[in-house]
Design a protein around this motif. Sequence first.
Motif, PDB file in Angstrom:
ATOM      1  N   ILE A  29      34.526   4.088  62.343  1.00  0.00           N
ATOM      2  CA  ILE A  29      34.573   5.028  63.468  1.00  0.00           C
ATOM      3  C   ILE A  29      35.869   5.825  63.418  1.00  0.00           C
ATOM      4  N   THR A  30      36.967   5.149  63.151  1.00  0.00           N
ATOM      5  CA  THR A  30      38.272   5.804  63.067  1.00  0.00           C
ATOM      6  C   THR A  30      38.286   6.845  61.951  1.00  0.00           C
ATOM      7  N   LEU A  31      37.765   6.471  60.790  1.00  0.00           N
ATOM      8  CA  LEU A  31      37.728   7.405  59.665  1.00  0.00           C
ATOM      9  C   LEU A  31      36.840   8.610  59.968  1.00  0.00           C
ATOM     10  N   LEU A  32      35.680   8.362  60.559  1.00  0.00           N
ATOM     11  CA  LEU A  32      34.782   9.465  60.902  1.00  0.00           C
ATOM     12  C   LEU A  32      35.418  10.383  61.947  1.00  0.00           C
ATOM     13  N   SER A  33      36.053   9.795  62.945  1.00  0.00           N
ATOM     14  CA  SER A  33      36.697  10.592  63.991  1.00  0.00           C
ATOM     15  C   SER A  33      37.808  11.457  63.416  1.00  0.00           C
ATOM     16  N   SER A  34      38.622  10.890  62.552  1.00  0.00           N
ATOM     17  CA  SER A  34      39.719  11.662  61.976  1.00  0.00           C
ATOM     18  C   SER A  34      39.198  12.756  61.053  1.00  0.00           C
ATOM     19  N   SER A  35      38.063  12.516  60.391  1.00  0.00           N
ATOM     20  CA  SER A  35      37.512  13.560  59.517  1.00  0.00           C
ATOM     21  C   SER A  35      37.033  14.754  60.324  1.00  0.00           C
ATOM     22  N   LEU A  36      36.614  14.522  61.568  1.00  0.00           N
ATOM     23  CA  LEU A  36      36.178  15.625  62.424  1.00  0.00           C
ATOM     24  C   LEU A  36      37.359  16.460  62.903  1.00  0.00           C
ATOM     25  N   LYS A  37      38.527  15.856  62.975  1.00  0.00           N
ATOM     26  CA  LYS A  37      39.715  16.547  63.460  1.00  0.00           C
ATOM     27  C   LYS A  37      40.398  17.352  62.363  1.00  0.00           C
ATOM     28  N   GLU A  38      40.098  17.074  61.098  1.00  0.00           N
ATOM     29  CA  GLU A  38      40.717  17.796  59.995  1.00  0.00           C
ATOM     30  C   GLU A  38      40.288  19.249  60.023  1.00  0.00           C
ATOM     31  N   LYS A  39      41.236  20.104  59.760  1.00  0.00           N
ATOM     32  CA  LYS A  39      40.915  21.518  59.717  1.00  0.00           C
ATOM     33  C   LYS A  39      40.271  21.832  58.378  1.00  0.00           C
ATOM     34  N   THR A  40      39.284  22.683  58.441  1.00  0.00           N
ATOM     35  CA  THR A  40      38.630  23.083  57.199  1.00  0.00           C
ATOM     36  C   THR A  40      39.541  24.058  56.455  1.00  0.00           C
ATOM     37  N   LYS A  41      39.474  24.027  55.151  1.00  0.00           N
ATOM     38  CA  LYS A  41      40.293  24.922  54.349  1.00  0.00           C
ATOM     39  C   LYS A  41      39.757  26.339  54.466  1.00  0.00           C
ATOM     40  N   LYS A  42      40.684  27.269  54.465  1.00  0.00           N
ATOM     41  CA  LYS A  42      40.287  28.668  54.512  1.00  0.00           C
ATOM     42  C   LYS A  42      39.652  29.050  53.191  1.00  0.00           C
ATOM     43  N   SER A  43      38.671  29.906  53.272  1.00  0.00           N
ATOM     44  CA  SER A  43      38.086  30.405  52.038  1.00  0.00           C
ATOM     45  C   SER A  43      39.008  31.475  51.468  1.00  0.00           C
ATOM     46  N   ILE A  44      39.014  31.580  50.170  1.00  0.00           N
ATOM     47  CA  ILE A  44      39.865  32.554  49.492  1.00  0.00           C
ATOM     48  C   ILE A  44      38.969  33.692  49.024  1.00  0.00           C
ATOM     49  N   PRO A  45      39.297  34.906  49.402  1.00  0.00           N
ATOM     50  CA  PRO A  45      38.453  36.029  48.990  1.00  0.00           C
ATOM     51  C   PRO A  45      38.528  36.241  47.477  1.00  0.00           C
ATOM     52  N   ALA A  46      37.407  36.597  46.896  1.00  0.00           N
ATOM     53  CA  ALA A  46      37.339  36.808  45.448  1.00  0.00           C
ATOM     54  C   ALA A  46      38.257  37.951  45.021  1.00  0.00           C
ATOM     55  N   SER A  47      38.489  38.882  45.908  1.00  0.00           N
ATOM     56  CA  SER A  47      39.340  40.021  45.559  1.00  0.00           C
ATOM     57  C   SER A  47      40.769  39.593  45.212  1.00  0.00           C
ATOM     58  N   ARG A  48      41.153  38.438  45.659  1.00  0.00           N
ATOM     59  CA  ARG A  48      42.490  37.917  45.347  1.00  0.00           C
ATOM     60  C   ARG A  48      42.656  37.690  43.841  1.00  0.00           C
ATOM     61  N   PHE A  49      41.549  37.455  43.152  1.00  0.00           N
ATOM     62  CA  PHE A  49      41.611  37.164  41.726  1.00  0.00           C
ATOM     63  C   PHE A  49      41.337  38.390  40.864  1.00  0.00           C
ATOM     64  N   TYR A  50      41.223  39.555  41.487  1.00  0.00           N
ATOM     65  CA  TYR A  50      40.943  40.771  40.738  1.00  0.00           C
ATOM     66  C   TYR A  50      42.058  41.026  39.731  1.00  0.00           C
ATOM     67  N   GLY A  51      41.683  41.228  38.488  1.00  0.00           N
ATOM     68  CA  GLY A  51      42.653  41.540  37.449  1.00  0.00           C
ATOM     69  C   GLY A  51      43.425  40.352  36.927  1.00  0.00           C
ATOM     70  N   ILE A  52      42.983  39.144  37.246  1.00  0.00           N
ATOM     71  CA  ILE A  52      43.735  37.951  36.866  1.00  0.00           C
ATOM     72  C   ILE A  52      43.830  37.776  35.348  1.00  0.00           C
ATOM     73  N   TRP A  53      42.844  38.294  34.617  1.00  0.00           N
ATOM     74  CA  TRP A  53      42.862  38.164  33.162  1.00  0.00           C
ATOM     75  C   TRP A  53      43.637  39.309  32.511  1.00  0.00           C
ATOM     76  N   GLY A  54      44.034  40.240  33.283  1.00  0.00           N
ATOM     77  CA  GLY A  54      44.811  41.346  32.751  1.00  0.00           C
ATOM     78  C   GLY A  54      43.912  42.409  32.123  1.00  0.00           C
ATOM     79  N   ASP A  55      44.520  43.510  31.790  1.00  0.00           N
ATOM     80  CA  ASP A  55      43.788  44.607  31.181  1.00  0.00           C
ATOM     81  C   ASP A  55      44.125  44.636  29.701  1.00  0.00           C
TER      82      ASP A  55
END
Length: 80
Positions: A29-55
Amino acid sequence: MNSTTSISTTNNYWNMLKHLSDDVKIDLITLLSSSLKEKTKKSIPASRFYGIWGDDGMTDEEFVNELKSLRNFKKDIIDL
């Protein structure tokens, strides 16, 4: 997940867990309760990786041709 699946899943878990000791159930119960309180990670927009391999100056067609040239196929003939 629809409500029928949810109830079925809940019943399956309950059938596995109902024979545990009270202390173990409280820990769960304690583990389940604490898992509900954890904040979900923010999603990272794909545009952040634009050009990551270079030109590298290649056109799309050149890039595709290079990928195709790097492929290796192994053809083994198996006698049955």
